[in-house]
Design an enzyme around this catalytic site. Structure first.
Site, PDB file in Angstrom:
ATOM      1  CB  SER A 143     -46.533  -7.367  -0.244  1.00 21.05           C
ATOM      2  OG  SER A 143     -45.156  -7.659  -0.173  1.00 21.05           O
ATOM      3  CE1 TYR A 157     -45.898  -6.507  -5.679  1.00 21.73           C
ATOM      4  CE2 TYR A 157     -44.330  -6.378  -3.863  1.00 21.73           C
ATOM      5  CZ  TYR A 157     -45.393  -7.004  -4.483  1.00 21.73           C
ATOM      6  OH  TYR A 157     -45.968  -8.117  -3.901  1.00 21.73           O
TER       7      TYR A 157
END
Length: 246
Positions: A143, A157
């Protein structure tokens, strides 16, 4: 460059929604033999039916990526059913956004189990086989949060996605002469991932995702990495909405 995709056997974890489903549709349309592995079988059947109607070659498998024995069993089943495996796409992921001060260790555990350990279990299942056949391609979904820490709220995350990116690069250095390795790092993409957040940050996440690009944008990036000649390894692709700042 469809010759680089056609007839390849490609396993996609989390392949029944969002990015995974779009990747499955696109690769099947370009002649790949697609294996979709995910938890919600009803959603898997929907994607299989759609791809089959379009003339694609696809099968579905039940998989919880947090169970390394299930991951190994699914990889074995795919090889049994299709005769080989050429590409693994580690796509399954969770993104519950919440300030660390709220100390929700259940969410931390879930992200570590799915995003990080699930990726490692996928690598563990395919790597010995890819090394033995001296070919293969491992594609890991990281990501933009694995490039820059997304905080407040996305600290853990980001930690998992930084780890996925680091593991991808280390793996490439170790086995890149035989196995291709790619890290895909999307920004805001339209998918169910935004609904992983159920706590105090949910409204902010949904607002942020109003700028999201279609999942098909990521699917095309993954197809680009796969379709390259065997002597070309696309190591890293970063893509985000034009107006996304970080």
């Amino acid at each position: 460059m469809n010759n680089g995709i056609e007839n390849k056997v490609i396993l996609i974890t989390g392949g029944n929604t969002g990015i995974g489903a779009e990747v499955a549709r696109l690769l099947a349309s370009r002649g790949a033999k697609v294996a979709i592995a995910a938890r919600r079988q009803s959603k898997t059947e929907e994607v299989i039916e759609e791809i089959t109607r379009a003339g694609g070659d696809v099968r579905g498998y039940s998989l919880d990526v947090t169970d390394k024995h299930q991951v190994e069993s699914v990889v074995s089943a795919v090889i049994r059913d299709f005769g080989r495996l050429d590409v693994l796409i580690n796509n399954a992921g969770l993104m519950p956004i919440r300030p660390m001060s709220e100390v929700n260790t259940d969410e931390w555990d879930a992200m570590i189990d799915v995003n990080l350990k699930g990726t490692l279990y996928g690598i563990a299942a395919v790597l010995p086989r890819f090394l033995a056949q001296e070919s293969g391609h491992i594609i890991n979904l990281s990501s933009v949060a694995g490039i820059k820490v997304f905080a407040p709220g996305g600290t853990v995350y980001s930690g998992t996605k930084f780890a996925v990116r680091a593991i991808s690069e280390g793996l490439r250095q170790e086995v890149g002469d035989k196995v291709r390795v790619t890290s895909i790092e999307p920004g805001a993409v339209e998918s169910d991932l935004k609904y992983s957040t159920s706590g105090t940050a949910s409204e902010n996440v949904l607002e942020f995702y109003k700028q999201a690009i279609p999942a098909g944008s990521v699917a095309r990036a993954i197809a680009f990495a796969i379709e390259q000649p065997a002597d070309v390894d696309i190591n890293e692709i970063v893509l985000r909405p034009t107006r996304q700042e970080f």
